[in-house]
Design a protein around this motif. Structure first.
Motif, PDB file in Angstrom:
ATOM      1  N   GLU A   4      32.654  41.509  19.175  1.00 41.60           N
ATOM      2  CA  GLU A   4      33.635  42.556  19.723  1.00 41.60           C
ATOM      3  C   GLU A   4      33.571  42.967  21.265  1.00 41.60           C
ATOM      4  N   GLU A   5      32.933  42.995  21.542  1.00 40.53           N
ATOM      5  CA  GLU A   5      31.997  43.256  23.309  1.00 40.53           C
ATOM      6  C   GLU A   5      32.172  42.222  23.946  1.00 40.53           C
ATOM      7  N   LEU A   6      31.814  41.344  24.165  1.00 37.60           N
ATOM      8  CA  LEU A   6      32.646  40.420  24.683  1.00 37.60           C
ATOM      9  C   LEU A   6      34.077  40.125  25.113  1.00 37.60           C
ATOM     10  N   GLU A   7      34.716  40.257  23.855  1.00 32.80           N
ATOM     11  CA  GLU A   7      36.301  39.729  23.524  1.00 32.80           C
ATOM     12  C   GLU A   7      36.865  40.714  24.165  1.00 32.80           C
ATOM     13  N   LYS A   8      36.072  42.715  24.517  1.00 32.29           N
ATOM     14  CA  LYS A   8      36.456  43.721  25.906  1.00 32.29           C
ATOM     15  C   LYS A   8      36.344  43.104  26.736  1.00 32.29           C
ATOM     16  N   TYR A   9      34.773  42.488  26.789  1.00 32.11           N
ATOM     17  CA  TYR A   9      34.763  41.996  28.418  1.00 32.11           C
ATOM     18  C   TYR A   9      35.906  41.123  29.005  1.00 32.11           C
ATOM     19  N   GLU A  10      35.863  40.330  28.401  1.00 32.25           N
ATOM     20  CA  GLU A  10      37.375  39.247  29.189  1.00 32.25           C
ATOM     21  C   GLU A  10      38.362  39.680  29.279  1.00 32.25           C
ATOM     22  N   ALA A  11      38.899  40.822  28.157  1.00 29.16           N
ATOM     23  CA  ALA A  11      39.758  41.306  28.327  1.00 29.16           C
ATOM     24  C   ALA A  11      39.850  42.729  29.684  1.00 29.16           C
ATOM     25  N   GLU A  12      38.906  43.705  29.708  1.00 32.86           N
ATOM     26  CA  GLU A  12      38.752  43.724  31.134  1.00 32.86           C
ATOM     27  C   GLU A  12      38.849  42.936  32.352  1.00 32.86           C
ATOM     28  N   MET A  13      38.356  41.874  32.380  1.00 34.63           N
ATOM     29  CA  MET A  13      37.810  40.458  32.953  1.00 34.63           C
ATOM     30  C   MET A  13      39.812  40.257  33.505  1.00 34.63           C
ATOM     31  N   GLU A  14      40.309  39.738  32.084  1.00 33.47           N
ATOM     32  CA  GLU A  14      41.564  39.003  32.638  1.00 33.47           C
ATOM     33  C   GLU A  14      42.422  40.516  33.185  1.00 33.47           C
ATOM     34  N   GLN A  16      41.928  42.549  35.448  1.00 33.46           N
ATOM     35  CA  GLN A  16      41.105  42.729  37.019  1.00 33.46           C
ATOM     36  C   GLN A  16      41.820  41.809  38.022  1.00 33.46           C
ATOM     37  N   LEU A  17      42.037  40.561  37.187  1.00 35.39           N
ATOM     38  CA  LEU A  17      42.679  39.573  37.962  1.00 35.39           C
ATOM     39  C   LEU A  17      43.904  39.740  38.045  1.00 35.39           C
ATOM     40  N   TYR A  18      45.095  40.075  36.689  1.00 36.83           N
ATOM     41  CA  TYR A  18      46.097  40.085  37.318  1.00 36.83           C
ATOM     42  C   TYR A  18      46.420  41.245  37.714  1.00 36.83           C
ATOM     43  N   ARG A  19      45.889  42.440  37.899  1.00 33.98           N
ATOM     44  CA  ARG A  19      45.332  42.980  39.133  1.00 33.98           C
ATOM     45  C   ARG A  19      45.902  42.522  40.438  1.00 33.98           C
ATOM     46  N   GLU A  20      44.716  42.140  40.840  1.00 30.09           N
ATOM     47  CA  GLU A  20      44.435  40.776  42.374  1.00 30.09           C
ATOM     48  C   GLU A  20      44.945  40.051  42.115  1.00 30.09           C
ATOM     49  N   TYR A  21      45.974  38.969  41.653  1.00 28.70           N
ATOM     50  CA  TYR A  21      47.365  38.310  41.649  1.00 28.70           C
ATOM     51  C   TYR A  21      48.682  39.352  41.518  1.00 28.70           C
ATOM     52  N   ARG A  22      48.184  40.646  41.358  1.00 26.53           N
ATOM     53  CA  ARG A  22      49.571  41.131  41.517  1.00 26.53           C
ATOM     54  C   ARG A  22      49.528  41.573  43.154  1.00 26.53           C
ATOM     55  N   ASP A  64      44.315  27.711  52.273  1.00 28.77           N
ATOM     56  CA  ASP A  64      43.928  28.773  51.851  1.00 28.77           C
ATOM     57  C   ASP A  64      44.341  29.162  50.789  1.00 28.77           C
ATOM     58  N   ALA A  65      44.232  28.317  49.850  1.00 31.83           N
ATOM     59  CA  ALA A  65      44.861  28.874  48.711  1.00 31.83           C
ATOM     60  C   ALA A  65      43.742  30.197  47.696  1.00 31.83           C
ATOM     61  N   TRP A  66      45.113  30.727  46.399  1.00 37.60           N
ATOM     62  CA  TRP A  66      44.089  31.845  45.532  1.00 37.60           C
ATOM     63  C   TRP A  66      44.371  31.130  44.403  1.00 37.60           C
ATOM     64  N   VAL A  67      43.282  31.234  44.121  1.00 41.67           N
ATOM     65  CA  VAL A  67      42.885  30.441  42.624  1.00 41.67           C
ATOM     66  C   VAL A  67      43.268  31.347  41.612  1.00 41.67           C
ATOM     67  N   TRP A  68      44.055  30.794  40.027  1.00 36.60           N
ATOM     68  CA  TRP A  68      43.307  31.971  38.768  1.00 36.60           C
ATOM     69  C   TRP A  68      42.246  31.789  38.453  1.00 36.60           C
ATOM     70  N   ASP A  69      41.257  32.215  37.945  1.00 40.37           N
ATOM     71  CA  ASP A  69      40.368  32.033  37.279  1.00 40.37           C
ATOM     72  C   ASP A  69      38.777  33.156  37.142  1.00 40.37           C
ATOM     73  N   MET A  70      39.336  33.731  35.858  1.00 42.65           N
ATOM     74  CA  MET A  70      38.659  35.131  36.296  1.00 42.65           C
ATOM     75  C   MET A  70      37.202  35.004  35.662  1.00 42.65           C
ATOM     76  N   TYR A  71      36.084  33.189  35.950  1.00 45.78           N
ATOM     77  CA  TYR A  71      34.835  32.823  36.265  1.00 45.78           C
ATOM     78  C   TYR A  71      34.202  33.023  37.406  1.00 45.78           C
ATOM     79  N   ARG A  72      35.284  32.568  38.483  1.00 46.14           N
ATOM     80  CA  ARG A  72      35.252  32.573  39.758  1.00 46.14           C
ATOM     81  C   ARG A  72      34.977  33.794  40.470  1.00 46.14           C
ATOM     82  N   PRO A  73      33.550  33.579  41.190  1.00 46.77           N
ATOM     83  CA  PRO A  73      32.975  34.570  42.154  1.00 46.77           C
ATOM     84  C   PRO A  73      33.709  35.109  43.380  1.00 46.77           C
TER      85      PRO A  73
END
Length: 110
Positions: A4-14, A16-22, A64-73
């Motif tokens: 459950e904690e892992l799912e919550k963490y991944e949802a938060e990361m996703e 955050q990634l969507y907001r950065e994409y936007r 000069d690309a931006w990549v959708w990958d929540m595990y990349r620093p």
């Protein structure tokens, strides 16, 4: 860590990634989708190639690309080269989709 904690963490990361994409999509001209990743870039070169035995593959280079990958620093990449045997989708971004009115509020004027 529980599942459950892992799912919550991944949802938060996703999220955050969507907001950065936007926030960054307006900086780029192209969306590139490969079998493994999703990229935003201003310069893309797509070449179809064939092997000695006749199989077809694609070589995509981007600068000069931006990549959708929540595990990349770091998601901004100076040079990308992708080789794939799967289809590659390249779309030009329509800048008018992201225009914000300079003054006033949205909606009909009276």
């Amino acid at each position: 860590m529980s599942s459950e904690e892992l799912e919550k963490y991944e949802a938060e990361m996703e999220l955050q990634l969507y907001r950065e994409y936007r926030d960054v999509i307006g900086l780029f001209s192209y969306v590139v989708e490969t079998e493994r990743r999703f990229y935003l870039t201003n310069q893309v070169d797509l070449q179809s190639r064939s092997t000695d035995n006749g199989e077809m593959y694609f070589e995509v280079t981007m600068e000069d690309a931006w990549v959708w990958d929540m595990y990349r620093p770091a998601r901004f990449v100076r040079n990308v080269r992708v080789v794939t045997f799967k289809d590659v989708n390249v779309e030009e971004i329509t800048k008018t989709d992201f225009d914000v009115p300079a003054t006033g509020s949205p909606g009909p004027s009276t």
